[in-house]
Write a protein that holds these residues in place. Structure first.
Motif, PDB file in Angstrom:
ATOM      1  N   TYR A 193       0.825  -1.217   0.000  1.00 47.64           N
ATOM      2  CA  TYR A 193       0.000   0.000   0.000  1.00 47.64           C
ATOM      3  C   TYR A 193       0.856   1.264   0.000  1.00 47.64           C
ATOM      4  O   TYR A 193       0.518   2.251  -0.636  1.00 47.64           O
ATOM      5  CB  TYR A 193      -0.930   0.034   1.224  1.00 47.64           C
ATOM      6  N   LEU A 194       1.972   1.218   0.748  1.00 48.06           N
ATOM      7  CA  LEU A 194       2.810   2.419   0.858  1.00 48.06           C
ATOM      8  C   LEU A 194       3.434   2.799  -0.494  1.00 48.06           C
ATOM      9  O   LEU A 194       3.208   3.928  -0.967  1.00 48.06           O
ATOM     10  CB  LEU A 194       3.883   2.221   1.944  1.00 48.06           C
ATOM     11  N   PRO A 195       4.187   1.899  -1.136  1.00 46.89           N
ATOM     12  CA  PRO A 195       4.786   2.306  -2.419  1.00 46.89           C
ATOM     13  C   PRO A 195       3.745   2.578  -3.503  1.00 46.89           C
ATOM     14  O   PRO A 195       3.942   3.478  -4.326  1.00 46.89           O
ATOM     15  CB  PRO A 195       5.697   1.121  -2.792  1.00 46.89           C
ATOM     16  N   VAL A 196       2.638   1.831  -3.496  1.00 41.89           N
ATOM     17  CA  VAL A 196       1.593   2.071  -4.511  1.00 41.89           C
ATOM     18  C   VAL A 196       0.987   3.456  -4.308  1.00 41.89           C
ATOM     19  O   VAL A 196       0.807   4.224  -5.259  1.00 41.89           O
ATOM     20  CB  VAL A 196       0.508   0.961  -4.466  1.00 41.89           C
ATOM     21  N   ASN A 197       0.693   3.812  -3.072  1.00 43.74           N
ATOM     22  CA  ASN A 197       0.157   5.143  -2.773  1.00 43.74           C
ATOM     23  C   ASN A 197       1.124   6.226  -3.264  1.00 43.74           C
ATOM     24  O   ASN A 197       0.715   7.200  -3.912  1.00 43.74           O
ATOM     25  CB  ASN A 197      -0.074   5.276  -1.266  1.00 43.74           C
ATOM     26  N   ILE A 226       7.116   8.972  -5.623  1.00 42.93           N
ATOM     27  CA  ILE A 226       8.307   8.173  -5.945  1.00 42.93           C
ATOM     28  C   ILE A 226       8.376   7.948  -7.458  1.00 42.93           C
ATOM     29  O   ILE A 226       7.352   7.886  -8.145  1.00 42.93           O
ATOM     30  CB  ILE A 226       8.342   6.822  -5.187  1.00 42.93           C
ATOM     31  N   VAL A 227       9.612   7.836  -7.954  1.00 43.41           N
ATOM     32  CA  VAL A 227       9.794   7.609  -9.388  1.00 43.41           C
ATOM     33  C   VAL A 227      10.149   6.150  -9.667  1.00 43.41           C
ATOM     34  O   VAL A 227      10.317   5.755 -10.808  1.00 43.41           O
ATOM     35  CB  VAL A 227      10.876   8.547  -9.963  1.00 43.41           C
ATOM     36  N   GLY A 228      10.261   5.364  -8.592  1.00 45.18           N
ATOM     37  CA  GLY A 228      10.546   3.943  -8.758  1.00 45.18           C
ATOM     38  C   GLY A 228      10.765   3.321  -7.407  1.00 45.18           C
ATOM     39  O   GLY A 228      10.858   4.024  -6.394  1.00 45.18           O
ATOM     40  N   GLY A 229      10.826   1.996  -7.400  1.00 45.46           N
ATOM     41  CA  GLY A 229      11.100   1.377  -6.109  1.00 45.46           C
ATOM     42  C   GLY A 229      10.867  -0.104  -6.075  1.00 45.46           C
ATOM     43  O   GLY A 229      10.545  -0.750  -7.073  1.00 45.46           O
ATOM     44  N   VAL A 230      11.063  -0.617  -4.878  1.00 46.02           N
ATOM     45  CA  VAL A 230      10.990  -2.046  -4.612  1.00 46.02           C
ATOM     46  C   VAL A 230      10.054  -2.268  -3.434  1.00 46.02           C
ATOM     47  O   VAL A 230      10.083  -1.517  -2.459  1.00 46.02           O
ATOM     48  CB  VAL A 230      12.408  -2.579  -4.250  1.00 46.02           C
ATOM     49  N   ILE A 235       7.295  -0.157  -9.808  1.00 47.37           N
ATOM     50  CA  ILE A 235       7.581  -0.845  -8.539  1.00 47.37           C
ATOM     51  C   ILE A 235       7.782  -2.334  -8.798  1.00 47.37           C
ATOM     52  O   ILE A 235       6.947  -2.980  -9.431  1.00 47.37           O
ATOM     53  CB  ILE A 235       6.410  -0.677  -7.535  1.00 47.37           C
ATOM     54  N   THR A 236       8.873  -2.867  -8.264  1.00 45.46           N
ATOM     55  CA  THR A 236       9.156  -4.294  -8.389  1.00 45.46           C
ATOM     56  C   THR A 236       8.920  -4.970  -7.037  1.00 45.46           C
ATOM     57  O   THR A 236       9.502  -4.550  -6.028  1.00 45.46           O
ATOM     58  CB  THR A 236      10.641  -4.515  -8.784  1.00 45.46           C
ATOM     59  N   ALA A 237       8.078  -5.987  -7.034  1.00 48.67           N
ATOM     60  CA  ALA A 237       7.889  -6.776  -5.808  1.00 48.67           C
ATOM     61  C   ALA A 237       8.972  -7.845  -5.761  1.00 48.67           C
ATOM     62  O   ALA A 237       9.223  -8.511  -6.768  1.00 48.67           O
ATOM     63  CB  ALA A 237       6.513  -7.417  -5.805  1.00 48.67           C
TER      64      ALA A 237
END
Ligand code: SAM
Length: 235
Positions: free
Chosen positions: A32-36, A43-47, A72-74
């Motif tokens: 939920y945090l990175p998707v939000n 954010i411009v990207g992340g994991v 975002i990569t899981a």
């Protein structure tokens, strides 16, 4: 809670992720945090890192459902092992775990923090352990928040990399430099509860058949510290 409606606790964590960050959210659960943060253009990207297969599947599902798999990569991985050099992660969030586990995660793969300039940490308990880790590993606390939600009190600790962080005494490590200075109602209520709880633990320990002297001293010191702080802030 969902990615569009974060809990107050997670919304505060989100508010300390810098604009344009590349975020690793470790122990992401539903992501939920990175998707939000991606949906809001922060954010411009992340994991999104998860060590347990069930929550990892939830994270993957959420990211795909929102069409964010390019950003975002899981990753199914233990702690910071979710971070690869090519991710260029500069911000790490770890929320919703005990302070000892957060500290263990940060310590065991510390080299993976090489490019990271900000940590946003939300220990459920054991905040003192996390502050001590930061102070001894080149991270300076820059903000603290305390929030009461669903019958729990949570602290959010934000730290930026600094070659020589400020060195805090035991009292400051326990209460937090910013939280102590602000000493708002949630802070006071937390420490009044902690005083009652610790006093009860001391009573039980002292009534044991063989009284452990070191434990008694530790609890007495803590009780004394809490009393002094509460008195100083006029509670
Ligand atoms: N971060 C979310 C939040 O604050 O709402 C979820 C918190 S949830 C209570 C903790 C999550 O951390 C769980 O999904 C758990 O599987 C995960 N976790 C625990 N240890 C971990 C580790 N070593 N590496 C990655 N994830 C971990």
């Amino acid at each position: 809670m969902d990615a569009d409606h974060l809990s107050q606790r997670l919304a505060i964590v989100a508010s300390y992720v810098p604009q344009g960050a590349r975020l690793a959210d470790i122990g992401t659960d539903h992501a939920y945090l990175p998707v939000n943060l991606a949906k809001n253009g922060v954010i411009v990207g992340g994991v999104a890192g998860e060590v347990v297969p069930g929550p990892f599947k939830n994270a993957e599902h959420e990211i795909n459902r929102e069409g964010l798999s390019d950003l975002i990569t899981a990753r199914l991985a233990n702690g910071l092992q979710a971070i690869e050099p090519a991710d260029h992660i500069d911000t790490v969030a770890i929320a919703g775990m005990g302070g000892a586990l957060i500290t263990q995660i940060l310590t065991q793969d510390f080299d993976r923090l090489a490019g990271v300039s900000r940590l946003v940490l939300q220990p459920n308990v054991g905040e003192m352990t996390v502050r001590r880790f930061l102070m001894t590993h080149g991270f300076q606390l820059v903000a603290e928040q305390i929030v009461a939600e669903d019958g729990h009190t949570y602290e959010i600790l934000v730290a930026d990399r600094k070659a020589v962080p400020e060195q805090y005494d035991e009292e400051t490590l326990r209460f937090g430099p910013y939280l102590l200075a602000e000493h708002n109602d949630i802070f006071i209520a937390k420490w009044q509860r902690e005083l009652a709880r610790t006093s009860e633990v001391l009573r039980q320990v002292e009534s044991a058949h063989e009284v452990p002297a070191a434990k008694v001293t530790e609890l007495q010191t803590k009780i004394q510290q809490i009393k002094e702080v509460l008195q100083r802030v006029g509670a």
